[in-house]
Design a protein around this motif. Structure first.
Motif, PDB file in Angstrom:
ATOM      1  N   GLN A 159      -0.885  -8.125  -1.689  1.00 20.71           N
ATOM      2  CA  GLN A 159       0.614  -7.816  -2.158  1.00 20.71           C
ATOM      3  C   GLN A 159       0.832  -6.515  -2.404  1.00 20.71           C
ATOM      4  O   GLN A 159       1.948  -5.890  -2.322  1.00 20.71           O
ATOM      5  N   SER A 160      -0.413  -5.733  -2.747  1.00 18.42           N
ATOM      6  CA  SER A 160       0.073  -4.270  -3.087  1.00 18.42           C
ATOM      7  C   SER A 160       0.205  -3.520  -1.760  1.00 18.42           C
ATOM      8  O   SER A 160       1.056  -2.669  -1.628  1.00 18.42           O
ATOM      9  N   ARG A 179       3.760  -4.145  -1.053  1.00 14.70           N
ATOM     10  CA  ARG A 179       4.826  -3.488  -1.983  1.00 14.70           C
ATOM     11  C   ARG A 179       4.803  -1.993  -1.371  1.00 14.70           C
ATOM     12  O   ARG A 179       5.776  -1.202  -1.361  1.00 14.70           O
ATOM     13  N   TYR A 180       3.587  -1.475  -0.980  1.00 12.55           N
ATOM     14  CA  TYR A 180       3.384  -0.233  -0.438  1.00 12.55           C
ATOM     15  C   TYR A 180       4.224   0.149   0.582  1.00 12.55           C
ATOM     16  O   TYR A 180       4.932   1.131   0.626  1.00 12.55           O
ATOM     17  N   ALA A 200       6.697  -1.551   1.755  1.00 15.21           N
ATOM     18  CA  ALA A 200       8.219  -1.691   1.533  1.00 15.21           C
ATOM     19  C   ALA A 200       8.810  -0.440   0.830  1.00 15.21           C
ATOM     20  O   ALA A 200       9.904  -0.080   0.790  1.00 15.21           O
ATOM     21  N   ALA A 201       7.852   0.124  -0.320  1.00  8.41           N
ATOM     22  CA  ALA A 201       8.185   1.423  -0.523  1.00  8.41           C
ATOM     23  C   ALA A 201       8.342   2.652   0.134  1.00  8.41           C
ATOM     24  O   ALA A 201       8.988   3.923  -0.337  1.00  8.41           O
TER      25      ALA A 201
END
Ligand code: SF4
Length: 85
Positions: free
Chosen positions: A23-24, A27-28, A30-31
């Motif tokens: 999940q990290s 998120r990484y 997507a950012a």
């Protein structure tokens, strides 16, 4: 990650992960600004190379020590092995 759910030839996305490392990664990725993010098709192709590579060990590249899904996410990052990606 516990030893029982480690899979040498797996990516993080394929393993049970009580620490949510995958999940990290999501998120990484997507950012990342679009111009720095590896496009989806190229990202999948990079990970396919990793899946077939002897250096993959439970989501980590034994050549560079990175989580391959994290390294592959950035367009300006490359595989440490010549000729892969
Ligand atoms: S050497 Fe390259 S293809 Fe192999 S696991 Fe590492 S990053 Fe992936």
């Amino acid at each position: 990650m516990s030893a029982s759910n480690q899979c040498r030839r797996c990516l993080l996305q394929e393993m049970t992960d009580e620490n949510d490392y995958y999940q990290s990664v999501v998120r990484y990725r997507a950012a990342l600004p679009a111009k720095k993010r590896t496009p989806d098709a190229a990202y999948a192709a990079r990970l396919a190379f990793c899946k077939a590579c002897d250096a993959l060990n439970a989501g980590t590249c034994m050549q560079c020590g990175c989580y391959v899904e994290m390294r592959a996410a950035r367009l300006d990052m490359h595989c440490p092995k010549e000729g892969q990606w």
